[in-house]
Write an enzyme that holds these catalytic residues in place. Structure first.
Site, PDB file in Angstrom:
ATOM      1  N   HIS A 135      94.262  21.766 -59.348  1.00  0.00           N
ATOM      2  CA  HIS A 135      94.774  22.908 -58.376  1.00  0.00           C
ATOM      3  C   HIS A 135      95.513  24.016 -59.298  1.00  0.00           C
ATOM      4  CE1 HIS A 135      96.394  25.511 -55.068  1.00  0.00           C
ATOM      5  NE2 HIS A 135      95.465  24.862 -54.484  1.00  0.00           N
ATOM      6  N   ASP A 147      90.820  19.626 -50.285  1.00  0.00           N
ATOM      7  CA  ASP A 147      89.228  19.338 -50.054  1.00  0.00           C
ATOM      8  C   ASP A 147      88.889  17.839 -50.315  1.00  0.00           C
ATOM      9  OD1 ASP A 147      88.663  21.698 -49.102  1.00  0.00           O
ATOM     10  OD2 ASP A 147      88.711  22.704 -51.296  1.00  0.00           O
TER      11      ASP A 147
HETATM   12  N1  ACO Z   1      87.264  17.917 -62.948  1.00  0.00           N
HETATM   13  C1  ACO Z   1      87.517  17.798 -64.331  1.00  0.00           C
HETATM   14  N2  ACO Z   1      88.174  18.719 -65.071  1.00  0.00           N
HETATM   15  C2  ACO Z   1      89.034  19.518 -64.518  1.00  0.00           C
HETATM   16  C3  ACO Z   1      89.034  19.552 -62.861  1.00  0.00           C
HETATM   17  C4  ACO Z   1      88.147  18.827 -62.343  1.00  0.00           C
HETATM   18  N3  ACO Z   1      88.161  18.930 -60.974  1.00  0.00           N
HETATM   19  N4  ACO Z   1      89.803  20.678 -62.732  1.00  0.00           N
HETATM   20  C5  ACO Z   1      90.515  21.201 -63.807  1.00  0.00           C
HETATM   21  N5  ACO Z   1      89.764  20.372 -64.767  1.00  0.00           N
HETATM   22  C6  ACO Z   1      90.141  20.529 -66.327  1.00  0.00           C
HETATM   23  C7  ACO Z   1      89.777  21.831 -66.803  1.00  0.00           C
HETATM   24  O1  ACO Z   1      88.445  21.364 -67.429  1.00  0.00           O
HETATM   25  C8  ACO Z   1      90.458  22.251 -67.778  1.00  0.00           C
HETATM   26  O2  ACO Z   1      90.332  21.476 -69.010  1.00  0.00           O
HETATM   27  P1  ACO Z   1      90.706  22.022 -70.429  1.00  0.00           P
HETATM   28  O3  ACO Z   1      92.223  22.170 -70.457  1.00  0.00           O
HETATM   29  O4  ACO Z   1      90.166  20.771 -71.160  1.00  0.00           O
HETATM   30  O5  ACO Z   1      89.697  23.028 -70.674  1.00  0.00           O
HETATM   31  C9  ACO Z   1      91.932  21.986 -67.288  1.00  0.00           C
HETATM   32  O6  ACO Z   1      91.800  20.645 -66.275  1.00  0.00           O
HETATM   33  C10 ACO Z   1      92.504  22.955 -66.243  1.00  0.00           C
HETATM   34  O7  ACO Z   1      91.521  23.649 -65.560  1.00  0.00           O
HETATM   35  P2  ACO Z   1      91.261  24.901 -64.888  1.00  0.00           P
HETATM   36  O8  ACO Z   1      89.846  25.395 -64.727  1.00  0.00           O
HETATM   37  O9  ACO Z   1      91.535  25.955 -66.029  1.00  0.00           O
HETATM   38  O10 ACO Z   1      92.387  25.153 -63.878  1.00  0.00           O
HETATM   39  P3  ACO Z   1      92.194  26.234 -62.694  1.00  0.00           P
HETATM   40  O11 ACO Z   1      93.632  26.289 -62.506  1.00  0.00           O
HETATM   41  O12 ACO Z   1      91.634  27.574 -63.749  1.00  0.00           O
HETATM   42  O13 ACO Z   1      91.216  25.730 -61.746  1.00  0.00           O
HETATM   43  C11 ACO Z   1      90.653  24.684 -59.938  1.00  0.00           C
HETATM   44  C12 ACO Z   1      91.611  25.032 -60.648  1.00  0.00           C
HETATM   45  C13 ACO Z   1      89.362  25.832 -59.719  1.00  0.00           C
HETATM   46  C14 ACO Z   1      90.870  24.158 -58.502  1.00  0.00           C
HETATM   47  C15 ACO Z   1      89.883  23.452 -60.851  1.00  0.00           C
HETATM   48  O14 ACO Z   1      90.974  22.503 -60.950  1.00  0.00           O
HETATM   49  C16 ACO Z   1      88.676  22.905 -60.131  1.00  0.00           C
HETATM   50  O15 ACO Z   1      87.641  23.399 -60.434  1.00  0.00           O
HETATM   51  N6  ACO Z   1      88.680  21.768 -59.361  1.00  0.00           N
HETATM   52  C17 ACO Z   1      87.555  21.451 -58.522  1.00  0.00           C
HETATM   53  C18 ACO Z   1      86.916  22.264 -57.495  1.00  0.00           C
HETATM   54  C19 ACO Z   1      88.080  22.136 -56.307  1.00  0.00           C
HETATM   55  O16 ACO Z   1      88.169  21.089 -55.936  1.00  0.00           O
HETATM   56  N7  ACO Z   1      88.154  23.265 -55.806  1.00  0.00           N
HETATM   57  C20 ACO Z   1      89.157  23.248 -54.604  1.00  0.00           C
HETATM   58  C21 ACO Z   1      90.544  23.721 -55.032  1.00  0.00           C
HETATM   59  S1  ACO Z   1      91.585  23.669 -53.546  1.00  0.00           S
HETATM   60  C22 ACO Z   1      91.177  24.952 -52.740  1.00  0.00           C
HETATM   61  O17 ACO Z   1      90.602  25.999 -53.283  1.00  0.00           O
HETATM   62  C23 ACO Z   1      91.263  25.064 -51.228  1.00  0.00           C
END
Ligand code: ACO
Length: 430
Positions: A308, A365
């Site tokens: 998140h 979620d």
């Molecule tokens: N699985 C694997 N790796 C992940 C995940 C995940 N679910 N989420 C984040 N990471 C990693 C990224 O690859 C990144 O790694 P790095 O530093 O090596 O490049 C690091 O963690 C930071 O992630 P970002 O994508 O930069 O974080 P951001 O804040 O931009 O994204 C998000 C947040 C979109 C929720 C992300 O965690 C994600 O894609 N999660 C999966 C989708 C999800 O569950 N979405 C629902 C969110 S809650 C809602 O909207 C209601």
């Protein structure tokens, strides 16, 4: 003494005011930056940018705090439990409703629950297998065609009617789109039923057989809607605010919210989680392999329902939902193997260095799908249920922005990285 931040740009020393929120959180006011320096601030994905002042929802991502108008979400889950309609009022109108206000709002919800027949007829022209989020977004816009009286909301009576129309009709639209996809006759709302029970009735009753609403299932849906009701400046809410900032009406602005919510990185993640759990259940992949794939940077797969932007400790909504899954399944005497798979996945991820270092925890979620599944909601309707829950939040944010005398159209800047000036070359010479 008011605090300021000092910015050195070359030899130029700039003072920028620091503003403070109600909970002591601070922000550097950058609104004079361009005028003072000729430079913009670069913050892709707006991770460091507060785009507004808001009094609706407070989140502390490090401590796992979420409050609606100051009230912690946990208080909505203990006795005496409020219902979703009360929470919607709280978010939109800024305070808990009195008995009379709640009764009037309920009356309005009932008055406005029927879809205009032209909107109902539209369902016949939508392919039965159309994605429900596409139908929801299109139909919210369609409401603007038949309720032109709601396009300009300039007094409190109109506001209340518009709010009631949207909140009431969104569940009718959702249920009708499901009935259409199943080839089932539409079931009209029953004015004697409460908000969640009425939605379940429209989803599952048959002309010859009334759906029996059990209190456990109604409560579970009520809880889900409440936990989704607002989440300050997330992707879909920012979309609603951006569209609304141009002066666009409530229907168009909320339709934009639905479109943003559909994305798998946002509300669409609840569908992805369920599909992932099903795949594991059917033996298509092991939980261990899921975690390995999520860590593999050459693999686009993510562990959906994890991570998140704001929560870096835990998502309080996920914690509540995890407990609710256990309780509801136990009460309705149903065993769901997907819950055990989800718990196993969570356990694996939470002890894995990759997830620990990046502070990735289950989000709302991760467990919501299991609860929706227990309620009987089909997977492709999960994100639609999220949208029904989130609608009060979108409306509250749109209303707050609209009432702000200093409102300006949202219009970010960019750092241009394309060609410097070049000349047109005619097609024969290319
Ligand atoms: N699985 C694997 N790796 C992940 C995940 C995940 N679910 N989420 C984040 N990471 C990693 C990224 O690859 C990144 O790694 P790095 O530093 O090596 O490049 C690091 O963690 C930071 O992630 P970002 O994508 O930069 O974080 P951001 O804040 O931009 O994204 C998000 C947040 C979109 C929720 C992300 O965690 C994600 O894609 N999660 C999966 C989708 C999800 O569950 N979405 C629902 C969110 S809650 C809602 O909207 C209601």
């Amino acid at each position: 003494m008011t605090e300021t931040a000092i910015l050195m740009v070359g030899d130029q020393r700039i003072e920028l005011p620091v503003i403070e929120g109600a909970e002591g959180e601070k922000a550097i006011d950058m609104s004079s930056l361009l005028a003072k320096t000729g430079m913009t601030s670069y913050d892709p994905a707006l991770g460091n940018t507060s785009i507004c002042k808001s009094a609706i929802t407070y989140i502390d991502g490090d401590k796992g705090i979420l409050r609606y108008r100051g009230i912690p979400v946990e208080e909505f889950t203990t006795q005496p439990k409020p219902n979703f309609v009360e929470v919607a009022w709280l978010l939109i109108f800024g305070k808990l409703p009195t008995l009379q206000e709640l009764a009037e709002f309920r009356e309005q919800l009932t008055t406005h629950e029927l879809l205009h027949e032209d909107v109902k007829d539209q369902f016949q022209h939508i392919p039965a297998d159309a994605p429900p989020m596409a139908i929801l977004s299109a139909t919210l816009n369609h409401l603007a065609c038949v309720h032109k009286e709601h396009l300009v909301v300039d007094n409190s009576t109109m506001m209340l009617e518009s709010v009631a129309s949207l909140i009431s009709q969104v569940r009718t639209i959702a249920a009708f789109s499901y009935r259409r996809s199943m080839g089932l006759p539409y079931i009209y709302p029953d004015p004697n039923l409460r908000y969640c029970a009425n939605f379940l009735h429209m989803m599952f009753s048959l002309p010859y057989k009334q759906y029996i609403i059990t209190p456990e299932i109604e409560d579970a849906l009520n809880l889900l809607f409440i936990l989704h009701a607002d989440h300050e400046q997330n992707c879909s809410t920012s979309a609603v605010r951006t569209v609304g900032s141009a002066g666009a009406n409530l229907f168009a602005s909320c339709a934009a919210g639905v479109s943003a919510l559909w994305g798998p990185l946002h509300g669409g993640a609840n569908v992805e989680v369920m599909q992932m759990l099903e795949r594991i259940h059917q033996g298509g992949i092991s939980p261990e392999q899921c975690v390995r794939d999520a860590k593999d940077k050459s693999n686009p797969f993510r562990l959906f329902g994890f991570g998140h932007r704001i929560y870096r400790n835990f998502d309080p909504r996920a914690k509540i939902l995890k407990e609710a899954c256990d309780k509801v399944l136990c009460k309705i005497d149903r065993h769901d193997p997907l819950l055990e798979i989800a718990q196993r996945l969570e356990e694996l991820a939470l002890k894995d260095d990759y997830f620990i270092e990046r502070k990735l925890y289950p989000n709302v979620d991760f467990y919501s799908g299991i609860l929706l599944h227990a309620i009987g909601i089909p997977t492709d309707m999960f994100t639609v249920c999220f949208a029904i829950g989130r609608l009060p939040g979108w409306i509250a944010q749109w209303k707050e922005q609209n009432e702000d005398a200093g409102r300006r159209i949202i219009r970010p800047r960019q750092v241009y990285t394309g060609n410097v000036q070049t000349s047109y070359v005619s097609i024969e010479k290319r």
